[in-house]
Design a protein around this motif. Structure first.
Motif, short mmCIF file in Angstrom:
data_model
loop_
_atom_site.label_atom_id
_atom_site.label_comp_id
_atom_site.label_asym_id
_atom_site.label_seq_id
_atom_site.Cartn_x
_atom_site.Cartn_y
_atom_site.Cartn_z
N GLY A 12 0.81 -1.22 0.00
CA GLY A 12 0.00 0.00 0.00
C GLY A 12 0.84 1.27 0.00
O GLY A 12 1.87 1.34 0.68
N GLU A 13 0.38 2.27 -0.74
CA GLU A 13 1.08 3.55 -0.81
C GLU A 13 0.57 4.55 0.22
O GLU A 13 1.30 5.41 0.69
N GLN A 14 -0.71 4.45 0.57
CA GLN A 14 -1.38 5.47 1.37
C GLN A 14 -1.76 4.94 2.75
O GLN A 14 -1.96 3.73 2.93
N PRO A 15 -1.92 5.84 3.73
CA PRO A 15 -2.31 5.40 5.08
C PRO A 15 -3.78 5.03 5.16
O PRO A 15 -4.60 5.48 4.36
N LYS A 16 -4.09 4.20 6.16
CA LYS A 16 -5.47 3.82 6.46
C LYS A 16 -5.73 4.21 7.91
O LYS A 16 -4.95 3.90 8.80
N TYR A 17 -6.83 4.91 8.14
CA TYR A 17 -7.18 5.38 9.48
C TYR A 17 -8.22 4.44 10.08
O TYR A 17 -9.23 4.13 9.45
N PHE A 18 -7.95 4.00 11.32
CA PHE A 18 -8.86 3.05 11.96
C PHE A 18 -9.06 3.42 13.42
O PHE A 18 -8.33 4.25 13.99
N ARG A 19 -10.05 2.80 14.04
CA ARG A 19 -10.25 2.96 15.48
C ARG A 19 -10.83 1.67 16.04
O ARG A 19 -11.45 0.89 15.32
N THR A 20 -10.60 1.45 17.33
CA THR A 20 -11.19 0.31 18.03
C THR A 20 -11.79 0.82 19.33
O THR A 20 -11.28 1.77 19.94
N PRO A 21 -12.89 0.22 19.77
CA PRO A 21 -13.46 0.61 21.06
C PRO A 21 -12.46 0.38 22.19
O PRO A 21 -11.76 -0.63 22.21
N ARG A 22 -12.39 1.30 23.10
CA ARG A 22 -11.41 1.24 24.18
C ARG A 22 -11.67 0.06 25.12
O ARG A 22 -10.74 -0.47 25.73
N ASP A 23 -12.93 -0.34 25.23
CA ASP A 23 -13.27 -1.43 26.13
C ASP A 23 -13.36 -2.76 25.40
O ASP A 23 -13.93 -3.73 25.89
N GLY A 24 -12.77 -2.81 24.19
CA GLY A 24 -12.81 -4.04 23.39
C GLY A 24 -13.87 -3.95 22.31
O GLY A 24 -14.79 -3.13 22.37
N GLY A 25 -13.75 -4.79 21.32
CA GLY A 25 -14.70 -4.77 20.22
C GLY A 25 -14.00 -4.74 18.89
O GLY A 25 -12.77 -4.70 18.80
N ALA A 26 -14.78 -4.76 17.84
CA ALA A 26 -14.24 -4.87 16.49
C ALA A 26 -13.61 -3.56 16.02
O ALA A 26 -14.10 -2.47 16.34
N GLU A 27 -12.52 -3.69 15.28
CA GLU A 27 -11.88 -2.53 14.67
C GLU A 27 -12.76 -1.97 13.56
O GLU A 27 -13.42 -2.71 12.83
N GLN A 28 -12.75 -0.65 13.42
CA GLN A 28 -13.48 0.01 12.35
C GLN A 28 -12.49 0.75 11.45
O GLN A 28 -11.70 1.56 11.93
N MET A 29 -12.51 0.46 10.16
CA MET A 29 -11.69 1.19 9.20
C MET A 29 -12.44 2.45 8.80
O MET A 29 -13.48 2.40 8.15
#
Length: 701
Positions: A114-131
């Motif tokens: 990949g050439e470009q960044p991907k921004y993601f987040r995950t719930p602090r108390d656990g759970g699935a990552e979201q792109m």
């Protein structure tokens, strides 16, 4: 120069630019510019649509590219090898350590290939990552694509993101609904990139860029409305000042900053009342700078007011932050330059530099007790990442040196405990003990000592035979960090010494180091760099014909100046996006950066003295009949900072006047701007090209 010239034999005939003399008279002084025609008269429109470039100019630039490709054809395999080496040192599927903010942890990652960044987040108390945003997906089908980052709203429901797909730094903003990961209809064009959310998250503030690429207006955009309905919050009528906008750490205030290179002022308005009239904190006073950081019921003010040349920290109530209410918290100490300050509930943290080395200082806001975070190496780099949260005792910082890959730490300001979060991997392998980093001091012409940071393999002979890449910048007070750089290992592992000259014009030795390298004292920047080259030759680290000088942008101006002043001190010169037509650019107030740059270089329009000062060193104006070393100039067609015609004209004049046989090469990216190619691997290809030139100059092809 025999070593350098022997590498360039049987070259095709270089392009010869047509002369179209244009005479300009200022302050009773006349100059004739034979190559002024290379400046496209329709440059503003061309930056947004490169297809509009004048055909005659395009033909000349394409001829330049064809020439440099032929001249460097014998390095094609080497370039591929260098690129492969540099790519192998990158962990392609790398991810940042996610940073906490409220209920989420936010991070950035790259994937293999990949050439470009991907921004993601995950719930602090656990759970699935979201792109949240896939940069590779957004860049598909575009020759150039650069993200302006992504800023989530305080309620974590939306995200502003921006992109530039021309290289001209006119960013388009979009708003993404993080529940669906789909973009709303909102589309904001011609911005500086990024924005600041209102407290209720129903809109945001942004900086608009005019046709001359000047950030002169702050608007408020309410979600769901057209850009034409946006509310003008503040306009700056002085073309010499930049504008920017950001939110405060507790999302209580919107802060508008207005500045040039030596003067600033701040305006504040409540984030909960987006259309309120901004209030001025302290009116601009030439030479006085200040900035605000929210700290609960007070603002902390970093300023050089009242003679605090190396800056001090004050505080004032958020309800009345006016200048008369500023109370000193951290006093000015000559030689200790305070670079930035951040406030948290229990602590005040600032980055400072003393004796050329950075450190982070933590102060307990209740007791006033201070302690520093510092390291023992001769030369190193610190990066303060802070925290997105205010109610925390934990901040984040990075450490690296020329031999040590970057390490990321969480630091507990109360317990003083460090937690190593990540050490950058070098997948192809790296053994720090195989390398040596040193800090030496080169005597300048006036007796000042210029710090020079060196990196080389432990088995490199220090007998004058090692080639050397000598890098310099020396402008705008920017200090060049002595941090880890995997790319330069491709030279170091081939026997090079990699050197950084910390010359005047930067702030490595305090604010005075900067002042001694600007305006009427600009010549110190150039003589310091030449002194560093002569020191390395004299002390037998290398020899003049084996030194390849490198610098970009204002550092490219440095390259042009030292080429004129001491061509015999260098075996070759690499000038990236070089600011070499200084006088003409500073005389043209229609160009994007000219009025804001006058405090840095001087105003030759108004001042005969500034005119003469700039004319005495402007690289383009001082090319003369002498033998020059091999020179490589690199540029981007849509660069709004250093316009393409500056290096194009410079190269033409060098070819016209040089009495030697050394080639002058010009590589111009027809689909990029100031920062070069936008993808992380595309950028490596450009570095590989420059390094191949350096290796060719010293006969290692």
């Amino acid at each position: 120069m025999e070593l350098s010239l022997s590498a360039f034999e049987n070259l095709p005939v270089a392009p010869t630019a047509e002369k179209r003399p244009l005479t300009d008279t200022r302050h009773g002084i006349s100059r004739t510019d034979d190559y002024a025609w290379m400046r496209d008269g329709n440059w503003q429109a061309m930056f947004k649509d490169p297809a509009l470039l004048d055909p005659a100019i395009r033909a000349h630039l394409e001829a330049e590219n064809a020439y440099q490709q032929a001249a460097m054809a014998d390095t094609a395999a080497l370039q591929k090898t260098l690129f492969a080496e540099m790519r192998r040192r990158i962990k392609e599927d790398d991810s940042s350590v996610p940073a906490p903010d409220g209920p989420f942890l936010y991070g950035v990652r790259y994937v293999t290939g990949g050439e470009q960044p991907k921004y993601f987040r995950t719930p602090r108390d656990g759970g699935a990552e979201q792109m949240m945003l896939d940069g590779d997906l957004e860049a598909e089908g575009k020759a150039y694509f650069r993200l302006a980052g992504a800023g989530h709203s305080p309620d974590h429901a939306s995200m502003i993101w921006g992109y530039d797909d021309k290289g001209s730094e006119f960013f388009t903003l979009k708003v993404r609904d993080l529940a669906t990961c789909e973009d709303r209809a909102d589309l904001i064009e011609n911005t500086g990139g990024g924005g600041a959310w209102s407290a209720d998250c129903t809109g945001f503030f942004y900086t608009a860029v005019d046709d001359n690429h000047r950030p002169s207006k702050i608007f408020y955009h309410r979600l769901g409305t057209a850009q034409s309905e946006d509310v003008l919050i503040r306009e700056e009528t002085d073309s010499g000042f930049f504008m920017g906008v950001h939110g405060s750490s507790l999302n209580d205030f919107i802060l508008i900053g207005i500045n040039d290179h030596e003067t600033s002022e701040c305006w504040v308005l409540p984030a909960g009342d987006p259309t309120a009239k901004p209030l001025l904190v302290a009116g601009r006073q030439t030479g006085v700078e200040y900035s605000l950081s929210e700290g609960g019921d007070v603002f902390f003010i970093l300023t050089n007011a009242d003679g605090a040349k190396d800056f001090k920290i004050c505080q004032a109530p958020v309800t009345a932050p006016w200048r008369e209410n500023w109370i000193e918290v951290v006093p000015h100490k000559p030689g200790r330059l305070i670079l930035s300050v951040s406030a948290y509930r229990n602590h005040l943290v600032w980055m400072e530099r003393e004796n050329g080395l950075p450190r982070i200082v933590v102060q307990d806001r209740t007791t006033g007790e201070e302690h520093a975070i510092a390291f023992d190496e001769e030369a190193y780099a610190l990066g303060f990442h802070g925290s997105m949260e205010y109610f925390t005792d934990t901040v984040r910082f990075s450490y690296s040196s020329m031999t040590t890959p970057s390490e990321l730490y969480d630091y507990n300001m109360a317990t003083r405990e460090r937690t190593l979060l990540k050490r950058d991997e070098v997948p192809s392998g790296h053994t720090p003990a195989d390398y040596v980093t040193r800090r030496v001091m080169a005597p300048a012409d006036d007796g000042e000592l210029v710090p020079v940071t060196l990196l080389y393999r432990r088995d490199t002979p220090i007998d004058g035979t090692a080639p050397c890449l000598l890098y310099g910048y020396g402008s705008y007070g920017i200090a060049i960090p002595a941090g880890f750089n995997t790319n330069c290992l491709s030279l170091v592992d081939r026997g090079f010494i990699y050197a950084i000259a910390h010359i005047r014009g930067g702030k490595e030795k305090g604010f005075a180091w900067y002042e001694d390298g600007k305006r009427g004292k600009k010549a110190n920047t150039f003589s310091d760099f030449i002194a560093a080259a002569r020191y390395l030759d004299r002390e037998n680290f290398t020899s003049h014909e084996r030194i390849v000088a490198q610098g970009g942008s204002a550092g490219g101006m440095l390259m042009g100046a030292v080429a004129n002043m001491a061509p015999e001190a260098f075996g070759g010169i690499i000038a990236a996006v070089p600011f070499v037509d200084v006088l003409n650019t500073m005389l043209d107030d229609t160009l994007p950066l000219t009025p804001p740059e006058w405090p840095e270089w001087g105003n030759p329009v108004a001042s005969p003295e500034d005119y003469r000062t700039i004319a005495a060193y402007s690289p383009y104006d001082n090319v003369r009949a002498q033998a020059y070393p091999p020179i490589l100039a690199v540029a981007g067609l849509t660069d709004p900072r250093v316009t393409y015609w500056e290096p194009a004209k410079w190269v033409a004049r060098l070819r016209e006047l040089s009495t030697g046989d050394a080639p002058v090469l010009f590589k111009i990216n027809m689909a990029a701007g100031h920062a070069g190619a936008s993808g992380r691997f595309q950028r490596l290809e450009e570095i590989a090209f420059e390094y191949a030139f350096a290796l060719k100059v010293v006969g290692k092809v």
